[in-house]
Structure formats: C-alpha cells, structure tokens
Design a protein around this motif. Sequence first.
Motif, short mmCIF file in Angstrom:
data_model
loop_
_atom_site.label_atom_id
_atom_site.label_comp_id
_atom_site.label_asym_id
_atom_site.label_seq_id
_atom_site.Cartn_x
_atom_site.Cartn_y
_atom_site.Cartn_z
N ILE A 108 0.86 -1.18 0.00
CA ILE A 108 0.00 0.00 0.00
C ILE A 108 0.89 1.23 0.00
N SER A 109 0.78 2.02 -1.05
CA SER A 109 1.58 3.24 -1.15
C SER A 109 0.71 4.45 -0.86
N SER A 110 1.36 5.60 -0.68
CA SER A 110 0.60 6.83 -0.46
C SER A 110 -0.27 7.14 -1.67
N ASN A 111 0.21 6.81 -2.86
CA ASN A 111 -0.57 7.05 -4.07
C ASN A 111 -1.77 6.12 -4.17
N ASP A 112 -1.70 4.97 -3.50
CA ASP A 112 -2.85 4.06 -3.42
C ASP A 112 -3.84 4.56 -2.36
N PHE A 113 -3.28 4.99 -1.24
CA PHE A 113 -4.07 5.29 -0.05
C PHE A 113 -4.78 6.64 -0.13
N ALA A 114 -4.12 7.63 -0.71
CA ALA A 114 -4.67 8.99 -0.74
C ALA A 114 -6.03 9.08 -1.43
N PRO A 115 -6.20 8.51 -2.63
CA PRO A 115 -7.50 8.63 -3.31
C PRO A 115 -8.65 8.01 -2.52
N ILE A 116 -8.40 6.83 -1.93
CA ILE A 116 -9.44 6.17 -1.15
C ILE A 116 -9.77 6.99 0.10
N SER A 117 -8.74 7.51 0.76
CA SER A 117 -8.96 8.33 1.96
C SER A 117 -9.86 9.52 1.64
N GLU A 118 -9.61 10.13 0.51
CA GLU A 118 -10.40 11.28 0.09
C GLU A 118 -11.85 10.89 -0.18
N LYS A 119 -12.04 9.78 -0.91
CA LYS A 119 -13.39 9.35 -1.24
C LYS A 119 -14.16 8.84 -0.04
N LEU A 120 -13.45 8.27 0.93
CA LEU A 120 -14.11 7.80 2.14
C LEU A 120 -14.77 8.94 2.90
N ALA A 121 -14.19 10.12 2.81
CA ALA A 121 -14.70 11.27 3.55
C ALA A 121 -15.80 12.03 2.81
N GLU A 122 -16.10 11.61 1.58
CA GLU A 122 -17.12 12.28 0.78
C GLU A 122 -18.48 11.62 0.99
N SER A 123 -19.49 12.42 1.21
CA SER A 123 -20.83 11.88 1.39
C SER A 123 -21.37 11.36 0.07
N GLY A 124 -22.32 10.45 0.14
CA GLY A 124 -22.89 9.87 -1.06
C GLY A 124 -22.05 8.70 -1.56
N GLN A 125 -22.65 7.89 -2.41
CA GLN A 125 -21.95 6.74 -2.95
C GLN A 125 -20.91 7.16 -3.99
N ASN A 126 -19.73 6.57 -3.92
CA ASN A 126 -18.66 6.89 -4.87
C ASN A 126 -17.76 5.68 -5.06
N GLU A 127 -16.58 5.92 -5.64
CA GLU A 127 -15.66 4.82 -5.95
C GLU A 127 -15.24 4.04 -4.71
N ALA A 128 -15.17 4.73 -3.57
CA ALA A 128 -14.76 4.05 -2.34
C ALA A 128 -15.74 2.95 -1.96
N ASP A 129 -17.03 3.23 -2.08
CA ASP A 129 -18.05 2.22 -1.77
C ASP A 129 -17.91 1.00 -2.67
N ILE A 130 -17.69 1.27 -3.96
CA ILE A 130 -17.56 0.18 -4.92
C ILE A 130 -16.34 -0.67 -4.63
N GLN A 131 -15.21 -0.01 -4.33
CA GLN A 131 -13.97 -0.75 -4.07
C GLN A 131 -14.02 -1.50 -2.75
N LEU A 132 -14.67 -0.91 -1.74
CA LEU A 132 -14.81 -1.60 -0.47
C LEU A 132 -15.66 -2.85 -0.63
N ARG A 133 -16.77 -2.72 -1.37
CA ARG A 133 -17.64 -3.87 -1.58
C ARG A 133 -16.92 -4.96 -2.37
N ALA A 134 -16.18 -4.55 -3.40
CA ALA A 134 -15.43 -5.51 -4.20
C ALA A 134 -14.37 -6.21 -3.36
N GLY A 135 -13.68 -5.43 -2.50
CA GLY A 135 -12.66 -6.01 -1.64
C GLY A 135 -13.23 -7.05 -0.71
N TYR A 136 -14.40 -6.76 -0.14
CA TYR A 136 -15.03 -7.71 0.79
C TYR A 136 -15.42 -8.99 0.05
N LYS A 137 -16.03 -8.84 -1.11
CA LYS A 137 -16.48 -10.01 -1.86
C LYS A 137 -15.30 -10.85 -2.35
#
Length: 299
Positions: free
Chosen positions: A264-293
């Motif tokens: 996990i690099s800063s370039n991997d982590f930064a985009p997800i961190s940003e999207k996690l803090a945004e309200s509404g469904q976005n790429e973070a939700d999709i990637q979290l769901r995909a990761g779990y599955k």
Amino acid sequence: MIRDLKKLGMSLINLGTGLAGSVLAYKAMRGGCYHSQSIFQGYGFPMTNNYGYGMYNCDTTYATQMGYMQGAMAAQRDLMSLQASKINNGEIKTKSEKADAVSQNQDTNQGKAFEKATKEMFTENGTTIKDKVFSFMSDSWKSRQKEGKDSKNVAQEYKTGISNLAKSYLMTMDTNSGNKDGYISEEEFINYTVANDMPKLDPNATAEEKAEYNEKLAIMKESAKIAFSKLDQNGDKSVDWKETAAMFAAVDADKSTGKYNGEISSNDFAPISEKLAESGQNEADIQLRAGYKNLFGNN
C-alpha cells in the motif's frame, strides 16, 4: 458483483419463463373465461375482471393482454437494474454477518507499523509528501504472485496476510481509542481519527485561532462519521476485522494489472482516503464492496 449479476440473470430467466407460461395459460383459458386468482398477481400487477374476481376481463383482447405482460416485464427489468446498481455502488448494505471479535491478545505491531506509515505519507495539511510504501506480504509471495505461480496457495496466503493485518490494525485502534471489545464503533472511530490526524491546539492560541481549530475539528468529525458509514458495510453500527480487511484490499491493487500486490503506497491510499470522507456513494463504496467479496465471498 459477479455473483449478484448471476442472480440477476437467473431472476430474468425465471421472469421470462413465467411470462411465457402465462401466455400459454391465457390462450388455453381464453374460451372458458375462468374467474379465479390472476396468473399475473405474482408479478405485482393484479388484474380484475368486470366482477372484481382477480381474472382479466373476458372481453380483453390478446394484444391488450400481451401489452400488460410486456409492461410488467419492463417494470421488473427496471427494478432489477436499479437493485443491481445499488448493490454495486454500496447504497444497499451487505447481508454479511458480523465477524467474530478480535482477541484482546491480538498482536498490534503490524497495525502500529501501518499507522506510522500512513502518518509519514502525508503532511499536516493532508497532501502527499512521497510515495511511501507499506508492505504486508513476503517477497516470496510477491514473486509467485507476479509470475502467476501456485495461484491457489497465493490466494489463500493473501487472505491470511491481509486478515492478520486487519485484526492487528483494528486492535490498534481499539486499544488507543476504544474499549478493547474487538470491534470499532462510530464514536471510537471518530475519536481515533481525531487523535491521529488532528494537530493539538496551541495552549496560547488566540480566540480566532481557537474558533478556526474548532471549525476544522467539526469538519474532521463529520468526515470520520461518513467514512465509518462506508466501512460499516453490513450496517450493524460497528466495523469488524473483515470490513477492515476490505479497506486494505480496496487500496491494494497494482495499477497496471489490477491484481493485489501486498503493498500500500501513499498514491494508493490517498484517493481512497479522500473518497471515504465524501458523502454519497462513490468509488470508495464500490472498491470496499469488491474487496469484501473478493476476500470473503459474501453479499
């Protein structure tokens, strides 16, 4: 997502089969005009005859009846499409059961190492300072993964490795800001985020500086609350170690191949961190769901 689409496909097949059967039934029953429960009732379109008995009017034409069926089928398809979209983007919570609690005796060294690495990835204002890499898989594993060798064991080792990291990091959070019950509540997550990411207020701060600090603190707490709601995929008001593992999987992907690479690099982590803090469904939700599955195979 693949599993959900398979289910969706089967539902459409069943729907088509049922409607085809309805057409044949209609033709067979046309001469007798039976007053019984509508064969269309099961598709959410109860149809009544002139007597209100739940059967179509005997005077209804075949073309009209086909129009009813086509409308029902189109509506069902739209509903299924919307459902699939909500599943994919994380708007609908998973059906996954709560994972077992992390043991209080869980080793936290790896979790602390990740915590330290993330602090070194960013400046105080949140910008990336360098492409620091945190590795949680062995060089041997990375080599076999890259070469495509021993795929079955590679997959199992990855699941074990990322699960151990998740348990270690969750207990790190729970020890620092929680009650050590092996889960993270919303309040604990907010407290942990503030303690790690919010600089201390200068004791000699002016009234203006204090007001600015409190404003930033309120924003950070709200962002942490949003992030928690995304991490809590099954909506049980707590984050367990499987949901934590899904977070790591969401940021661990080789940009060129899309495969997990155990880093996990800063370039991997930064985009997800940003999207996690945004309200509404976005790429973070999709990637979290995909990761779990991908890791645990649950809906």
